[in-house]
Design a protein around this motif. Structure first.
Motif, PDB file in Angstrom:
ATOM      1  N   THR A  34       0.868  -1.183   0.000  1.00  0.00           N
ATOM      2  CA  THR A  34       0.000   0.000   0.000  1.00  0.00           C
ATOM      3  C   THR A  34       0.901   1.228   0.000  1.00  0.00           C
ATOM      4  O   THR A  34       1.621   1.467   0.977  1.00  0.00           O
ATOM      5  CB  THR A  34      -0.905   0.026   1.251  1.00  0.00           C
TER       6      THR A  34
ATOM      7  N   LYS B 169      -7.815   1.725  -2.717  1.00  0.00           N
ATOM      8  CA  LYS B 169      -7.398   1.126  -1.440  1.00  0.00           C
ATOM      9  C   LYS B 169      -7.421   2.159  -0.302  1.00  0.00           C
ATOM     10  O   LYS B 169      -7.908   1.872   0.795  1.00  0.00           O
ATOM     11  CB  LYS B 169      -5.995   0.527  -1.616  1.00  0.00           C
TER      12      LYS B 169
ATOM     13  N   ASP C 204      -0.182  -1.715 -10.010  1.00  0.00           N
ATOM     14  CA  ASP C 204      -0.306  -1.537  -8.561  1.00  0.00           C
ATOM     15  C   ASP C 204      -1.484  -2.436  -8.166  1.00  0.00           C
ATOM     16  O   ASP C 204      -2.541  -2.388  -8.792  1.00  0.00           O
ATOM     17  CB  ASP C 204      -0.520  -0.076  -8.146  1.00  0.00           C
TER      18      ASP C 204
ATOM     19  N   ASP D  82      -1.817   4.622   6.149  1.00  0.00           N
ATOM     20  CA  ASP D  82      -2.843   4.686   5.104  1.00  0.00           C
ATOM     21  C   ASP D  82      -3.681   5.963   5.221  1.00  0.00           C
ATOM     22  O   ASP D  82      -4.048   6.572   4.209  1.00  0.00           O
ATOM     23  CB  ASP D  82      -3.751   3.451   5.169  1.00  0.00           C
TER      24      ASP D  82
ATOM     25  N   ALA E 181       3.248   4.983  -7.021  1.00  0.00           N
ATOM     26  CA  ALA E 181       3.002   3.840  -7.918  1.00  0.00           C
ATOM     27  C   ALA E 181       3.115   4.298  -9.373  1.00  0.00           C
ATOM     28  O   ALA E 181       3.689   3.599 -10.213  1.00  0.00           O
ATOM     29  CB  ALA E 181       1.622   3.249  -7.654  1.00  0.00           C
TER      30      ALA E 181
ATOM     31  N   ALA F 181      -0.559   6.720  -4.573  1.00  0.00           N
ATOM     32  CA  ALA F 181      -0.821   6.514  -6.004  1.00  0.00           C
ATOM     33  C   ALA F 181       0.269   7.186  -6.833  1.00  0.00           C
ATOM     34  O   ALA F 181       0.718   6.648  -7.853  1.00  0.00           O
ATOM     35  CB  ALA F 181      -2.197   7.072  -6.356  1.00  0.00           C
TER      36      ALA F 181
ATOM     37  N   PRO G 118      -2.678  -3.286  -4.555  1.00  0.00           N
ATOM     38  CA  PRO G 118      -2.787  -3.396  -3.093  1.00  0.00           C
ATOM     39  C   PRO G 118      -3.924  -4.339  -2.707  1.00  0.00           C
ATOM     40  O   PRO G 118      -4.786  -4.635  -3.544  1.00  0.00           O
ATOM     41  CB  PRO G 118      -3.082  -1.956  -2.661  1.00  0.00           C
TER      42      PRO G 118
ATOM     43  N   GLN H 150      -4.320   1.973  -5.928  1.00  0.00           N
ATOM     44  CA  GLN H 150      -3.915   2.617  -4.664  1.00  0.00           C
ATOM     45  C   GLN H 150      -4.959   3.638  -4.200  1.00  0.00           C
ATOM     46  O   GLN H 150      -5.221   3.764  -3.003  1.00  0.00           O
ATOM     47  CB  GLN H 150      -2.548   3.298  -4.830  1.00  0.00           C
TER      48      GLN H 150
END
Ligand code: NAD
Length: 321
Positions: free
Chosen positions: A120, A195, A142, A271, A126, A123, A144, A192
């Motif tokens: 994770t 997520k 990507d 996160d 990634a 973005a 996750p 991402q």
């Protein structure tokens, strides 16, 4: 495969009898999540070469039948697919792009290699790796996951994937070994974004559920009775269904086990910070997410390694005793 004469890679090969052979996989990052994910690939008959900074993590995989590599480059020798499951964006950049963006693993992979990063991360991070990969003719996704360590062990993770249709189609059978639900969220970075939207909501729900239970308990209610009532009422949510934050309301959840195992508060905080960064970069208001981030930031000062349901202790410190 990791030679100067890089040639090109094909993620599927055909055996003499016409059946499609499984690609060799390099797996980098064998922690709480990556370890069991790699084990499930081994059980499904894939040949794995694995790498982790921790000797303890690699020893477990060696016992399960993986080849142990000395570096990401070594792991990727003869691999058509590379999968990574690393803590954060800086680790992903360091593995694929190198410290100075010039000596990372991508530079050693042949064209056509499929790279799946399940960590994770932001973005934007990634997309940077995807862009560098694309310039080298390498497919990057990507991907996750959601589902926690239980899902990683059971092979029932949800994969949330960003990248091209072609790369997604190549990855799907491999992801299906480790997960039950596989979503193609959109282009690079979309996995991402989806997520962190999910995890921002989860952080809000966990803190909100802990807050509601605490209000009830401080007003004389039994936490289990209150939880049962809310579970059958409009406050129902995932945390009440399978992950109640109050000790002994549910069996086999971290709150009934001293908040050990599960999803560490410091990872939830990471996160939430990613969600706040994305909101700021794109000028989107997230007041509830901001409040959850504030609560987790204070909580992780002393409880970063405890499961994220231990946010209950922000409201009632006796749950830790
Ligand atoms: P972890 O800390 O248990 O494992 C990470 C592993 O990566 C460690 O074994 C570490 O030694 C290794 N590592 C770090 N840098 C490396 C490098 N440069 N090269 C090789 N190996 C390296 O973390 P985890 O719980 O497995 O989480 C991994 C990712 O999955 C994180 O991004 C996390 O946010 C995400 N995630 C975790 C959960 C969960 O419940 N734990 C759920 C969903 C998503």
């Amino acid at each position: 495969m990791a030679t100067n004469d890089k040639g090109s890679s094909n993620t599927t090969t055909t055996d003499n009898d016409g059946t499609t052979a499984k690609p060799n996989i390099a797996f980098i990052g064998l922690g709480n999540m990556g370890g069991p994910m790699a084990e499930n690939l081994l059980k499904a008959g894939y040949t794995l070469s694995v790498y982790d900074l921790s000797a303890e993590a690699t020893a477990r995989l060696q016992q399960a039948g993986a080849n142990i590599a000395n570096s990401p480059k070594d792991a990727a020798q003869n691999a058509q697919v590379v999968i990574s499951m690393l803590p954060a964006g800086k680790h992903v950049h360091s593995v694929y792009l190198g410290e100075d963006r010039s000596k990372g693993l991508l530079a050693d992979l042949p064209k056509g290699t499929l790279v799946i990063d399940s960590s994770t991360i932001a973005a934007a991070d990634a997309r940077k790796v995807a862009e560098a990969a694309s310039k080298l003719g390498i497919d990057f996704l990507d991907a996750p996951v959601s589902g926690g360590t239980g899902g990683a062990i059971a092979g029932t993770l949800t994969f949330i994937v960003g990248g091209s249709d072609d790369a997604f189609a190549k990855a799907e059978p491999i992801l299906a070994v480790m997960g039950k639900n596989i979503f193609h969220a959109g282009e690079h970075g979309a996995g991402q974004v989806a997520k962190i939207c999910n995890n921002m909501l989860l952080g809000i729900l966990m803190a909100g559920t802990a807050e509601a239970i605490n209000l009830g308990v401080k007003n004389g209610l039994d936490p289990k009775v209150l939880s049962d009532i809310m579970l059958q009422s409009s406050g129902r949510n995932w945390t009440l269904e399978v992950y109640n934050p109050y000790p002994q309301v549910m069996e086999n959840v971290p709150s009934s086990n001293g908040y050990q195992g599960g999803f560490m508060s410091k990872l939830m905080q990471k996160d939430l910070n990613l969600a706040m960064q994305t909101a700021q970069d794109t000028n989107v208001e997230t007041p509830m997410g901001a409040k959850a981030t504030e609560l987790y930031a204070a909580h992780t000062v002393e409880n970063g390694d405890r499961d994220f349901s231990s946010i209950m202790a922000r409201y009632d410190s006796s749950v830790l005793s």
